[in-house]
Scaffold this motif. Structure first.
Motif, PDB file in Angstrom:
ATOM      1  N   ASN A 141      40.860 -16.480   9.916  1.00  0.00           N
ATOM      2  CA  ASN A 141      41.917 -17.039  10.752  1.00  0.00           C
ATOM      3  C   ASN A 141      41.415 -18.270  11.502  1.00  0.00           C
ATOM      4  N   GLY A 142      42.361 -19.149  11.851  1.00  0.00           N
ATOM      5  CA  GLY A 142      42.041 -20.313  12.666  1.00  0.00           C
ATOM      6  C   GLY A 142      41.632 -21.550  11.903  1.00  0.00           C
ATOM      7  N   LYS A 143      41.650 -21.502  10.559  1.00  0.00           N
ATOM      8  CA  LYS A 143      41.161 -22.633   9.768  1.00  0.00           C
ATOM      9  C   LYS A 143      41.956 -23.905  10.023  1.00  0.00           C
ATOM     10  N   THR A 144      43.281 -23.787   9.934  1.00  0.00           N
ATOM     11  CA  THR A 144      44.110 -24.996  10.043  1.00  0.00           C
ATOM     12  C   THR A 144      44.011 -25.609  11.427  1.00  0.00           C
ATOM     13  N   THR A 145      44.100 -24.781  12.463  1.00  0.00           N
ATOM     14  CA  THR A 145      43.999 -25.306  13.827  1.00  0.00           C
ATOM     15  C   THR A 145      42.658 -25.982  14.047  1.00  0.00           C
ATOM     16  N   THR A 146      41.570 -25.363  13.592  1.00  0.00           N
ATOM     17  CA  THR A 146      40.241 -25.948  13.786  1.00  0.00           C
ATOM     18  C   THR A 146      40.080 -27.225  12.984  1.00  0.00           C
ATOM     19  N   THR A 147      40.656 -27.262  11.787  1.00  0.00           N
ATOM     20  CA  THR A 147      40.610 -28.491  10.989  1.00  0.00           C
ATOM     21  C   THR A 147      41.335 -29.622  11.703  1.00  0.00           C
ATOM     22  N   GLN A 148      42.522 -29.338  12.231  1.00  0.00           N
ATOM     23  CA  GLN A 148      43.268 -30.363  12.965  1.00  0.00           C
ATOM     24  C   GLN A 148      42.528 -30.799  14.224  1.00  0.00           C
ATOM     25  N   LEU A 149      41.972 -29.827  14.945  1.00  0.00           N
ATOM     26  CA  LEU A 149      41.217 -30.150  16.156  1.00  0.00           C
ATOM     27  C   LEU A 149      40.034 -31.051  15.835  1.00  0.00           C
ATOM     28  N   THR A 150      39.260 -30.691  14.830  1.00  0.00           N
ATOM     29  CA  THR A 150      38.070 -31.461  14.477  1.00  0.00           C
ATOM     30  C   THR A 150      38.436 -32.888  14.089  1.00  0.00           C
ATOM     31  N   ALA A 151      39.458 -33.031  13.261  1.00  0.00           N
ATOM     32  CA  ALA A 151      39.868 -34.374  12.843  1.00  0.00           C
ATOM     33  C   ALA A 151      40.340 -35.205  14.032  1.00  0.00           C
ATOM     34  N   SER A 152      41.090 -34.577  14.941  1.00  0.00           N
ATOM     35  CA  SER A 152      41.584 -35.332  16.105  1.00  0.00           C
ATOM     36  C   SER A 152      40.432 -35.742  17.014  1.00  0.00           C
ATOM     37  N   MET A 153      39.423 -34.903  17.156  1.00  0.00           N
ATOM     38  CA  MET A 153      38.246 -35.255  17.965  1.00  0.00           C
ATOM     39  C   MET A 153      37.477 -36.406  17.333  1.00  0.00           C
TER      40      MET A 153
END
Length: 525
Positions: A141-153
């Motif tokens: 769980n959490g893959k998509t949110t973490t992917t979006q977070l990382t890219a935005s950072m």
């Protein structure tokens, strides 16, 4: 039967791919990206799929690929006659699928889209003449949110970064983007990782950094066993060069890192909601801090953000904070400044159907977490909303839900059970939480399901209660997708609201994460 081409020579966009005979299994967005890429490389491409969207069926002849539409329950003659050098399978094809079994028996090279993308990653180069770095993100769980977070950072830190992979944008589309990127932040599923694990050679995929966020039962029908699922997830760390990020609260992810074959010098970096050690990210007195990526990490820490700041942007559900720390670790491994990470978080918003408040009416809050498609995800939602009226059920995908109900079931106010796999849920409540009221919605008609769910929940919930859609199951038994399930829930809530009822709606998210005392003084930036 095995192909006659030397595949080791095909490790660049600029290699000679002409005439390579490639069979592509599946014609979803991933399958089409594979066919389109190979056609651009002048390979001979045959796409085999049990169905084909009109758009893709029209485009394939235009790009020079052949299409066979028909049953793949057995190996089609078209595939045998084609005599492929390589088969590239879409992630939906499980290891036990008859076509996959035949390909392996014939000793034909079997790739997923990640293998092809890695081989042609040099199509567009960065200013220094090198391909984009890859960061791999997986977890139950959490893959998509973490992917979006990382890219935005990364973008906030001045890097050209693209979220891609299982998130919905094929990696091959990002690799071929003429604008080019500094970093590809790749969400990878266990299915994609299984295909990647079949590959060998000195130039196998080597990410800059990688993370497995967590591990729990899921996709057991696809993999055949939990051990096989675990092994596929663990492959995310293989050949990592700089940082293997793991969840200190999930021992399985630490063991994965310990067992991984990584590049010499690669570091293990932990994260959780507690006090961070000298190579970790964590929380100190309500402050998210980095003790991994600074020279004075044994005595100091760098502030990333605070729980108070996250609360202002509705990002304080415990599992969301954990995802933020994981993403921050990945971004910090690439040199992004903590101040830029904080800036990215101020504008970040969770996707729909992730602990999304549909409405608050008469003091009752209705929450759509339809993306909680397995017990592990539902456990996070229930932890964020203790005492909720819980809407649960669907296609359990062979996963045992008993442990979740034993752990969280006694704390809910009531449970409303939907879907094809209701019996395992009702039986688990009878065993583990017999005092909790259980209501079943028995409907074959999709249109009626959520209206009955909302009516039942409205009869139970009172001022101050939460009605939580966190199904712990896949949606395809009754709905087109988890998004369709969430949309129908939201529409049913809106249809139920009396015209004169005062309501609050908006992108409110779950809150609450405990602070910990920490002997280390955070260094503010």
């Amino acid at each position: 039967m095995s192909g006659t081409r030397d595949l080791d020579a095909l490790r660049s966009w600029h290699a000679d791919w002409r005439g390579l005979r490639v069979a592509v299994l599946g014609l979803s967005v991933t399958g089409f990206s594979v066919a389109d890429t190979l056609a651009e490389l002048d390979a001979d491409v045959l796409v085999l799929s049990e169905s084909a969207a009109d758009e893709y069926a029209r485009l394939l002849p235009v790009i020079g690929a052949e299409l066979h539409v028909g049953s793949l329950a057995a190996v089609p003659e078209e595939l045998v006659d084609f005599a492929p050098d390589v088969v590239v399978a879409s992630p939906g094809f499980a290891p036990h699928h008859p076509v996959i079994a035949w390909v392996r028996e014939q000793n034909i090279a079997l790739w997923g889209d990640l293998e092809l993308a890695w081989r042609v990653r040099d199509k567009v180069l960065r200013a220094d003449g090198t391909p984009a770095e890859w960061v791999l993100i997986t977890g139950t769980n959490g893959k998509t949110t973490t992917t979006q977070l990382t890219a935005s950072m990364l973008v906030a830190g001045g890097r050209r970064a693209a979220p891609c992979g299982n998130i919905g944008i094929p990696v091959l589309d990002a690799v071929r983007d003429p604008g080019g990127f500094d970093v590809l932040v790749v969400e990878v599923s266990s299915h994609q990782l299984w295909y990647l694990s079949l590959q060998e050679g000195a130039d196998r995929l080597s990410p800059y950094a990688s993370v497995c966020l967590n591990l729990a039962d899921d996709h057991l029908q696809w993999h055949g066993s939990f051990a096989a699922y675990r092994d596929a997830k663990a492959f995310v760390y293989e050949n990592t060069r700089i940082a293997c990020v793991y969840n200190k609260s999930d021992v399985a992810t630490r063991v994965m890192v310990e067992e991984a074959d990584v590049v010499d010098g690669c570091r293990a970096v932990g994260f959780d909601l507690g006090v961070p050690g000298p190579s970790d990210l964590g929380i100190v007195d309500g402050i998210l801090v980095d003790r991994a990526f600074l020279e004075e990490r044994r005595t100091s820490a760098l502030e990333i953000t605070t729980l108070q700041d996250l609360a202002a942007h509705h990002l304080t559900a415990p599992h969301v904070v954990a995802n933020i720390l994981a993403a921050a670790a990945l971004a910090r491994s690439l040199g992004v400044d903590p101040a830029d990470i904080a800036d990215a978080l101020r504008s970040f918003r969770l996707d729909a159907h992730r602990i999304e408040v549909v409405a608050t009416v008469g003091g009752i809050t209705w929450i759509d977490d339809s993306k909680a498609t397995n017990p592990h995800a539902a456990a996070s939602s229930l932890a964020a909303f203790p005492g909720a009226v819980w809407v649960v059920g669907g296609d359990l995908k062979g996963v045992d839900i008993g442990d979740l109900i034993a752990a969280r079931g006694p704390a809910v106010k009531a449970v409303i059970v939907i879907g094809v796999d209701r019996s395992p849920i009702t039986e688990a409540f009878a065993r583990h939480a017999p005092g909790i009221p259980v209501f079943e919605v028995d409907h074959a008609q999709t249109e009626d399901v959520m209206a009955d769910v909302v009516a039942a929940a409205a009869g139970i919930a009172r001022d101050g209660d939460v009605v939580l859609l966190a199904p712990a199951a896949a949606s395809f038994d009754q709905f087109d997708s988890y998004a369709d399930r969430g949309h129908r829930f939201a529409r049913a809530v809106q249809a139920w609201i009396p015209n004169d009822a005062p309501t609050e709606t908006g992108p409110t998210r779950a809150g609450g994460a405990d602070d910990d005392d920490n002997p280390v003084d955070p260094r503010r930036r």
